[in-house]
Design a protein around this motif. Sequence first.
Motif, PDB file in Angstrom:
ATOM      1  N   LEU A  46       5.946  62.492 -41.931  1.00 62.91           N
ATOM      2  CA  LEU A  46       5.374  63.817 -41.711  1.00 62.91           C
ATOM      3  C   LEU A  46       4.109  63.676 -40.871  1.00 62.91           C
ATOM      4  N   VAL A  47       4.097  64.368 -39.729  1.00 60.51           N
ATOM      5  CA  VAL A  47       2.888  64.437 -38.904  1.00 60.51           C
ATOM      6  C   VAL A  47       2.475  65.900 -38.833  1.00 60.51           C
ATOM      7  N   ARG A  48       1.260  66.186 -39.297  1.00 63.37           N
ATOM      8  CA  ARG A  48       0.781  67.564 -39.315  1.00 63.37           C
ATOM      9  C   ARG A  48      -0.745  67.539 -39.309  1.00 63.37           C
ATOM     10  N   ASP A  49      -1.330  68.432 -38.528  1.00 69.19           N
ATOM     11  CA  ASP A  49      -2.791  68.549 -38.435  1.00 69.19           C
ATOM     12  C   ASP A  49      -3.451  67.210 -38.081  1.00 69.19           C
ATOM     13  N   GLY A  50      -2.772  66.437 -37.226  1.00 66.26           N
ATOM     14  CA  GLY A  50      -3.362  65.190 -36.745  1.00 66.26           C
ATOM     15  C   GLY A  50      -3.247  64.019 -37.699  1.00 66.26           C
ATOM     16  N   ILE A  51      -2.557  64.192 -38.841  1.00 67.09           N
ATOM     17  CA  ILE A  51      -2.413  63.130 -39.827  1.00 67.09           C
ATOM     18  C   ILE A  51      -0.941  62.762 -39.969  1.00 67.09           C
ATOM     19  N   CYS A  52      -0.654  61.474 -39.937  1.00 64.42           N
ATOM     20  CA  CYS A  52       0.698  60.984 -40.163  1.00 64.42           C
ATOM     21  C   CYS A  52       0.789  60.435 -41.586  1.00 64.42           C
ATOM     22  N   SER A  53       1.720  60.981 -42.367  1.00 65.87           N
ATOM     23  CA  SER A  53       1.981  60.493 -43.725  1.00 65.87           C
ATOM     24  C   SER A  53       3.342  59.815 -43.752  1.00 65.87           C
ATOM     25  N   ILE A  54       3.370  58.616 -44.294  1.00 65.46           N
ATOM     26  CA  ILE A  54       4.600  57.830 -44.397  1.00 65.46           C
ATOM     27  C   ILE A  54       4.821  57.527 -45.874  1.00 65.46           C
ATOM     28  N   ARG A  55       5.843  58.136 -46.459  1.00 67.52           N
ATOM     29  CA  ARG A  55       6.133  57.926 -47.879  1.00 67.52           C
ATOM     30  C   ARG A  55       7.400  57.073 -47.996  1.00 67.52           C
ATOM     31  N   VAL A  56       7.258  55.905 -48.590  1.00 69.51           N
ATOM     32  CA  VAL A  56       8.336  54.925 -48.677  1.00 69.51           C
ATOM     33  C   VAL A  56       8.919  54.934 -50.085  1.00 69.51           C
ATOM     34  N   LEU A  88       2.716  55.524 -50.495  1.00 68.23           N
ATOM     35  CA  LEU A  88       2.312  56.522 -49.507  1.00 68.23           C
ATOM     36  C   LEU A  88       1.211  55.948 -48.633  1.00 68.23           C
ATOM     37  N   TYR A  89       1.387  56.090 -47.310  1.00 63.15           N
ATOM     38  CA  TYR A  89       0.381  55.671 -46.338  1.00 63.15           C
ATOM     39  C   TYR A  89       0.020  56.890 -45.482  1.00 63.15           C
ATOM     40  N   SER A  90      -1.257  57.055 -45.215  1.00 60.91           N
ATOM     41  CA  SER A  90      -1.718  58.155 -44.366  1.00 60.91           C
ATOM     42  C   SER A  90      -2.673  57.613 -43.318  1.00 60.91           C
ATOM     43  N   PHE A  91      -2.483  58.066 -42.064  1.00 57.79           N
ATOM     44  CA  PHE A  91      -3.295  57.597 -40.954  1.00 57.79           C
ATOM     45  C   PHE A  91      -3.581  58.764 -40.011  1.00 57.79           C
ATOM     46  N   PRO A  92      -4.679  58.687 -39.256  1.00 57.96           N
ATOM     47  CA  PRO A  92      -4.827  59.608 -38.119  1.00 57.96           C
ATOM     48  C   PRO A  92      -3.682  59.389 -37.139  1.00 57.96           C
ATOM     49  N   GLN A  93      -3.131  60.448 -36.617  1.00 56.53           N
ATOM     50  CA  GLN A  93      -1.972  60.366 -35.724  1.00 56.53           C
ATOM     51  C   GLN A  93      -2.218  59.455 -34.528  1.00 56.53           C
ATOM     52  N   HIS A 107     -23.686  43.598 -54.051  1.00 57.97           N
ATOM     53  CA  HIS A 107     -22.431  43.165 -53.467  1.00 57.97           C
ATOM     54  C   HIS A 107     -21.625  44.388 -53.017  1.00 57.97           C
ATOM     55  N   ILE A 108     -20.690  44.154 -52.101  1.00 57.33           N
ATOM     56  CA  ILE A 108     -19.616  45.096 -51.811  1.00 57.33           C
ATOM     57  C   ILE A 108     -18.330  44.278 -51.849  1.00 57.33           C
ATOM     58  N   ILE A 109     -17.182  44.934 -51.856  1.00 62.19           N
ATOM     59  CA  ILE A 109     -15.935  44.185 -51.966  1.00 62.19           C
ATOM     60  C   ILE A 109     -15.046  44.426 -50.750  1.00 62.19           C
ATOM     61  N   LEU A 110     -14.271  43.408 -50.422  1.00 64.31           N
ATOM     62  CA  LEU A 110     -13.293  43.469 -49.340  1.00 64.31           C
ATOM     63  C   LEU A 110     -11.954  43.015 -49.904  1.00 64.31           C
ATOM     64  N   GLY A 111     -10.919  43.809 -49.678  1.00 67.09           N
ATOM     65  CA  GLY A 111      -9.607  43.444 -50.194  1.00 67.09           C
ATOM     66  C   GLY A 111      -8.561  44.448 -49.770  1.00 67.09           C
ATOM     67  N   GLN A 112      -7.491  44.554 -50.563  1.00 63.61           N
ATOM     68  CA  GLN A 112      -6.418  45.490 -50.264  1.00 63.61           C
ATOM     69  C   GLN A 112      -6.320  46.538 -51.362  1.00 63.61           C
ATOM     70  N   TYR A 113      -6.158  47.777 -50.937  1.00 63.47           N
ATOM     71  CA  TYR A 113      -6.103  48.914 -51.847  1.00 63.47           C
ATOM     72  C   TYR A 113      -5.000  49.842 -51.363  1.00 63.47           C
ATOM     73  N   HIS A 114      -3.990  50.066 -52.219  1.00 57.50           N
ATOM     74  CA  HIS A 114      -2.817  50.861 -51.835  1.00 57.50           C
ATOM     75  C   HIS A 114      -2.180  50.322 -50.549  1.00 57.50           C
ATOM     76  N   GLY A 115      -2.136  48.995 -50.443  1.00 57.47           N
ATOM     77  CA  GLY A 115      -1.460  48.387 -49.307  1.00 57.47           C
ATOM     78  C   GLY A 115      -2.257  48.312 -48.029  1.00 57.47           C
ATOM     79  N   GLN A 116      -3.528  48.722 -48.057  1.00 60.68           N
ATOM     80  CA  GLN A 116      -4.373  48.701 -46.861  1.00 60.68           C
ATOM     81  C   GLN A 116      -5.591  47.815 -47.109  1.00 60.68           C
ATOM     82  N   PHE A 117      -6.070  47.139 -46.074  1.00 58.30           N
ATOM     83  CA  PHE A 117      -7.350  46.456 -46.202  1.00 58.30           C
ATOM     84  C   PHE A 117      -8.445  47.502 -46.351  1.00 58.30           C
TER      85      PHE A 117
END
Length: 237
Positions: free
Chosen positions: A29-39, A79-84, A183-193
């Motif tokens: 789904l691409v709408r309002d400049g955002i692409c959502s990919i639901r697997v 679910l992944y969401s990105f700017p188009q 400290h701050i943390i770096l890792g993967q969250y919901h499949g994203q760095f």
Amino acid sequence: MPFYFRNISYINSYDGEHCIGNLGHVKWLVRDGICSIRVFLQGYSCPRGTSVTIHLLTDDNHIHRMGEFCLCDSFTEKLYSFPQEDMVGVAFATVSGLYLTFPHFYAVSLPEGNRPVLLPTDHTSPSSDRWQRLLHTYPVIHPLKNEMDYLSISPKDISILHEKEQPLAHNSFLLHGYYNYHHIILGQYHGQFCIGVPGTYHRREAMVARMFGFPEFEEVSERITGSFGYYMTQILL
């Protein structure tokens, strides 16, 4: 007129050139400049906890790592969401499908129904290689309920990230969290760095966090007002 795209594509698994079955489907789904990919994955024989790496497949036959997740018992949804215009460094207009790597086979999902592009199953992306090196460089901690590996870093370590992320080194919200909790943390969250800034959950602080680019809050325990956790933002490694 704003761009709109909606499609459902099937996920087919392959052993070399041979299709060995269907593993589910993808809703695009691409709408309002955002692409959502639901697997949606199902019907796999892999045990619970099996790691799957997911990539965007582009028209030039390159793959771009989106992230990694673990399979549930019989059904997994992500679910992944990105700017188009900037989906892990590529625009939606160049995307031809998804490429998923399992331990002993791979799977492809193409929204236009094109024939899959066959790629080696042992492919590793630069981000994946870099992450493995970082795991041996920085302290590894397990601050969240998901018990995944995170690195404990400081603002000066932002320099190890993609050039697009360098402004984070001067992000006021990130610096405030670091100086409070060291400290701050770096890792993967919901499949994203991602980068996580420590803090306590308050509605006002959550609003400020969103203003500074940290839209998600992951609590260490149950989310209640005043509970400790991390304000998260996706990044390019």
